[in-house]
Design a protein around this motif. Structure first.
Motif, PDB file in Angstrom:
ATOM      1  N   GLU A 108      41.272  33.377  46.312  1.00  0.00           N
ATOM      2  CA  GLU A 108      40.791  32.797  45.062  1.00  0.00           C
ATOM      3  C   GLU A 108      39.889  33.824  44.382  1.00  0.00           C
ATOM      4  O   GLU A 108      39.154  34.545  45.049  1.00  0.00           O
ATOM      5  CB  GLU A 108      39.942  31.546  45.302  1.00  0.00           C
ATOM      6  N   ASP A 109      39.938  33.842  43.063  1.00  0.00           N
ATOM      7  CA  ASP A 109      38.995  34.665  42.317  1.00  0.00           C
ATOM      8  C   ASP A 109      37.638  33.990  42.341  1.00  0.00           C
ATOM      9  O   ASP A 109      37.545  32.758  42.263  1.00  0.00           O
ATOM     10  CB  ASP A 109      39.447  34.838  40.866  1.00  0.00           C
ATOM     11  N   GLY A 110      36.585  34.792  42.453  1.00  0.00           N
ATOM     12  CA  GLY A 110      35.235  34.262  42.405  1.00  0.00           C
ATOM     13  C   GLY A 110      34.894  33.779  41.002  1.00  0.00           C
ATOM     14  O   GLY A 110      35.530  34.172  40.020  1.00  0.00           O
ATOM     15  N   LYS A 111      33.882  32.930  40.894  1.00  0.00           N
ATOM     16  CA  LYS A 111      33.494  32.367  39.597  1.00  0.00           C
ATOM     17  C   LYS A 111      32.971  33.427  38.639  1.00  0.00           C
ATOM     18  O   LYS A 111      33.083  33.284  37.427  1.00  0.00           O
ATOM     19  CB  LYS A 111      32.443  31.277  39.806  1.00  0.00           C
ATOM     20  N   ASP A 112      32.423  34.513  39.184  1.00  0.00           N
ATOM     21  CA  ASP A 112      31.857  35.563  38.332  1.00  0.00           C
ATOM     22  C   ASP A 112      32.897  36.565  37.848  1.00  0.00           C
ATOM     23  O   ASP A 112      32.601  37.428  37.034  1.00  0.00           O
ATOM     24  CB  ASP A 112      30.730  36.294  39.056  1.00  0.00           C
ATOM     25  N   GLY A 113      34.126  36.480  38.352  1.00  0.00           N
ATOM     26  CA  GLY A 113      35.184  37.400  37.957  1.00  0.00           C
ATOM     27  C   GLY A 113      35.119  38.759  38.630  1.00  0.00           C
ATOM     28  O   GLY A 113      35.996  39.584  38.444  1.00  0.00           O
ATOM     29  N   LEU A 114      34.095  38.999  39.439  1.00  0.00           N
ATOM     30  CA  LEU A 114      33.927  40.282  40.116  1.00  0.00           C
ATOM     31  C   LEU A 114      34.181  40.188  41.619  1.00  0.00           C
ATOM     32  O   LEU A 114      34.237  41.205  42.299  1.00  0.00           O
ATOM     33  CB  LEU A 114      32.506  40.822  39.883  1.00  0.00           C
ATOM     34  N   THR A 115      34.305  38.972  42.117  1.00  0.00           N
ATOM     35  CA  THR A 115      34.473  38.777  43.559  1.00  0.00           C
ATOM     36  C   THR A 115      35.775  38.048  43.853  1.00  0.00           C
ATOM     37  O   THR A 115      36.415  37.488  42.959  1.00  0.00           O
ATOM     38  CB  THR A 115      33.299  37.966  44.154  1.00  0.00           C
ATOM     39  N   ILE A 116      36.135  38.080  45.123  1.00  0.00           N
ATOM     40  CA  ILE A 116      37.334  37.400  45.599  1.00  0.00           C
ATOM     41  C   ILE A 116      36.979  36.647  46.875  1.00  0.00           C
ATOM     42  O   ILE A 116      36.086  37.065  47.625  1.00  0.00           O
ATOM     43  CB  ILE A 116      38.479  38.415  45.835  1.00  0.00           C
ATOM     44  N   TYR A 133      35.927  42.763  44.996  1.00  0.00           N
ATOM     45  CA  TYR A 133      37.336  43.150  45.090  1.00  0.00           C
ATOM     46  C   TYR A 133      37.514  44.448  45.867  1.00  0.00           C
ATOM     47  O   TYR A 133      38.417  44.577  46.676  1.00  0.00           O
ATOM     48  CB  TYR A 133      37.943  43.336  43.693  1.00  0.00           C
ATOM     49  N   LYS A 134      36.655  45.411  45.602  1.00  0.00           N
ATOM     50  CA  LYS A 134      36.798  46.742  46.196  1.00  0.00           C
ATOM     51  C   LYS A 134      36.837  46.685  47.720  1.00  0.00           C
ATOM     52  O   LYS A 134      37.625  47.390  48.347  1.00  0.00           O
ATOM     53  CB  LYS A 134      35.648  47.635  45.735  1.00  0.00           C
TER      54      LYS A 134
END
Length: 150
Positions: A108-116, A133-134
């Motif tokens: 799932e994508d995180g709510k902040d758009g920078l995490t997974i 993500y990295k």
């Protein structure tokens, strides 16, 4: 200490245990952990009879696609089959205290758009990883081995 070849090693990180929460089942607890650089959060269900943990301990967690030291794909034998033959060759599991086989089944994508967020099941014992993500990009929906040591 044994290292996993880069093609078999999907993820490797050291975590500090922040909480050990009792589970719904006897001998199961949920570990709530943060990576040492505090970029990744992990929740992991463990069999506390086999692998007791306490708050404040640091554990090393590796996710790998193979237990073979050379990183080759496991042939259709499980680790138990190899051990029964009596002439078991060394595996990555030999260097760890707690080993499970499971499946990465959801992202799932995180709510902040920078995490997974990645979700893994080891026969009903669950794991979730949440981070940038990295660091979690190498993970994919696939079978995986969890290797843990203190």
């Amino acid at each position: 200490m044994q290292n996993v070849p880069s093609d078999a090693n999907l993820f490797e990180e050291h975590f500090k245990i922040d909480a050990v929460l009792p589970g719904r089942y006897a001998r199961v607890a949920r570990l709530e952990c943060k990576s040492l650089d505090e970029s990744i959060t992990m929740r992991l269900d463990v069999n506390t009879e086999l692998y007791p943990c306490v708050v404040g301990e640091t554990i090393k967690v590796v996710l790998a696609t193979s237990l073979s030291l050379d990183g080759s794909k496991d042939d259709e034998k499980g680790w138990r089959d190899v051990a029964k033959t009596g002439n078991a060759e060394a595996t990555l599991a030999d260097g760890y205290d707690y080993v499970c086989h499971g499946k990465i089944y959801k992202f799932e994508d995180g709510k902040d758009g920078l995490t997974i967020n990645a979700y893994i099941s080891y026969g009903g014992l669950l794991m979730s990883l949440s981070g940038p993500y990295k660091k979690l990009t190498p993970l994919r929906v696939d079978d995986v081995y969890l290797l843990v040591k203190k």
